[in-house]
Design an enzyme around this catalytic site. Structure first.
Site, PDB file in Angstrom:
ATOM      1  N   GLU A 164      29.144  44.193  40.921  1.00 48.24           N
ATOM      2  CA  GLU A 164      30.546  44.323  41.345  1.00 48.24           C
ATOM      3  C   GLU A 164      31.059  45.711  41.001  1.00 48.24           C
ATOM      4  OE1 GLU A 164      33.383  41.391  39.900  1.00 48.24           O
ATOM      5  OE2 GLU A 164      35.012  42.693  40.572  1.00 48.24           O
ATOM      6  N   GLU A 209      25.568  38.006  38.070  1.00 45.61           N
ATOM      7  CA  GLU A 209      26.637  38.942  38.454  1.00 45.61           C
ATOM      8  C   GLU A 209      27.011  39.789  37.255  1.00 45.61           C
ATOM      9  OE1 GLU A 209      31.089  39.990  38.887  1.00 45.61           O
ATOM     10  OE2 GLU A 209      30.030  38.940  37.267  1.00 45.61           O
ATOM     11  N   ASP A 236      29.646  43.568  36.232  1.00 45.90           N
ATOM     12  CA  ASP A 236      30.677  44.511  36.692  1.00 45.90           C
ATOM     13  C   ASP A 236      30.277  45.915  36.279  1.00 45.90           C
ATOM     14  OD1 ASP A 236      32.688  42.290  37.292  1.00 45.90           O
ATOM     15  OD2 ASP A 236      32.256  41.945  35.171  1.00 45.90           O
ATOM     16  N   HIS A 259      33.625  44.744  32.204  1.00 44.27           N
ATOM     17  CA  HIS A 259      34.610  44.168  33.114  1.00 44.27           C
ATOM     18  C   HIS A 259      35.995  44.805  33.038  1.00 44.27           C
ATOM     19  CE1 HIS A 259      37.800  41.347  34.325  1.00 44.27           C
ATOM     20  NE2 HIS A 259      36.968  41.057  35.303  1.00 44.27           N
ATOM     21  N   HIS A 261      27.715  34.423  35.776  1.00 43.42           N
ATOM     22  CA  HIS A 261      28.847  35.357  35.840  1.00 43.42           C
ATOM     23  C   HIS A 261      28.930  36.214  34.577  1.00 43.42           C
ATOM     24  CE1 HIS A 261      33.393  36.033  35.729  1.00 43.42           C
ATOM     25  NE2 HIS A 261      33.006  36.623  36.846  1.00 43.42           N
TER      26      HIS A 261
HETATM   27  O1  G3P Z   1      32.360  38.641  41.425  1.00 47.82           O
HETATM   28  C1  G3P Z   1      33.074  37.507  41.069  1.00 47.82           C
HETATM   29  C2  G3P Z   1      34.023  37.786  39.930  1.00 47.82           C
HETATM   30  O2  G3P Z   1      33.302  38.455  38.928  1.00 47.82           O
HETATM   31  C3  G3P Z   1      35.209  38.599  40.343  1.00 47.82           C
HETATM   32  O3  G3P Z   1      36.185  38.669  39.385  1.00 47.82           O
HETATM   33  O4  G3P Z   1      37.411  39.661  37.523  1.00 47.82           O
HETATM   34  O5  G3P Z   1      35.470  38.174  37.047  1.00 47.82           O
HETATM   35  O6  G3P Z   1      35.124  40.455  37.961  1.00 47.82           O
HETATM   36  P1  G3P Z   1      36.032  39.269  37.915  1.00 47.82           P
HETATM   37 MG    MG Z   2      32.976  40.444  38.260  1.00 48.56          MG
END
Ligand code: G3P
Ligand code: MG
Length: 225
Positions: free
Chosen positions: A99, A33, A35, A47, A6
């Site tokens: 994302e 993952e 953002d 993020h 993440h």
């Molecule tokens: O994609 C899973 C997670 O990353 C979603 O929430 O706020 O960590 O981007 P956030």
């Molecule tokens: Mg995310």
């Protein structure tokens, strides 16, 4: 159960930086993952809406110039990477969950994923594009219908997984605080995978595995290898 790093290995290095991505690769992550947000014609891997928590800069990221964003320290001397820089680092070595954090991201991600397939050795099957911004996600699905999409929710919807099925998603991605067995079962009945964020404790992973969850996003991929 799939383990997804993440924001890279963000429990061990500054989140969403090349250092965190590199570390996730070194730990053998099968999926990462990150953002993305758009500013000054570029996709930035970041993020928060604002710059303060993760950099030495100030203000809302999407309103800044390329030169300003390039000048910031994102932790331990790391810079805010562009999506292309991350793609060039990974070069098809793992799956990438992108994302979409906001407006004006779908078109740019459609363009960059195509370019990365042509130039960096990725295949369309290695992308999963996700978002809480469901209109942007629906737009991406129109642009690249062959790419899997993940419908994000930070709550427990009244009609359970129906929203994700209507979006044509491959997965429903839910907050660990709200996922339950009923949601997982409903998603599976509709042919959807269930991925849960953010899970850093092995005991929580075990509970989710027993619930039938298909994958977790974790800041500590080292704990699950
Ligand atoms: O994609 C899973 C997670 O990353 C979603 O929430 O706020 O960590 O981007 P956030
Ligand atoms: Mg995310």
């Amino acid at each position: 159960m799939q383990i997804i790093a993440h924001r890279g290995a963000s429990g061990l290095a500054p989140e969403n930086t090349l250092k965190a991505i590199r570390l996730a690769l070194e730990l053998g992550a099968g999926a990462i993952e990150l953002d993305v947000q758009q500013a000054d014609g570029e996709l930035w891997v970041f993020h928060d809406r604002r710059l303060e928590r993760c950099t030495d800069g100030h203000g809302v990221l999407t309103r800044q110039s390329r030169a300003y964003l390039e000048s910031l320290d994102a932790g331990q001397g790391e810079r805010i990477p562009t999506l292309w820089q991350v793609m060039a680092l990974i070069r098809g070595r793992c799956e990438l969950h992108i994302e979409l954090k906001g407006d004006h991201t779908a078109d740019a991600v459609a363009t960059l994923t195509r370019r990365a397939e042509a130039e960096l050795g990725f295949t369309p099957a290695q992308w999963i594009v996700s978002s809480f911004h469901h209109p942007e996600l629906a737009r991406f699905a129109l642009l690249r219908p062959e790419i899997r999409i993940g419908a994000l929710t930070a709550n427990l919807p009244l009609q359970l997984a129906r929203f994700a099925e209507r979006l044509g998603a491959w997965s429903l991605n839910c907050d660990v605080d709200f996922v339950n067995a009923e949601l997982v079962a409903d998603a599976h009945r509709r042919g959807l995978k269930v991925l849960v964020y953010t899970v850093d404790e092995v005991a929580d992973r075990d509970t989710l595995e027993a619930m039938g969850v298909d994958g977790i996003f974790t800041n500590r991929p080292d704990r699950f290898s």
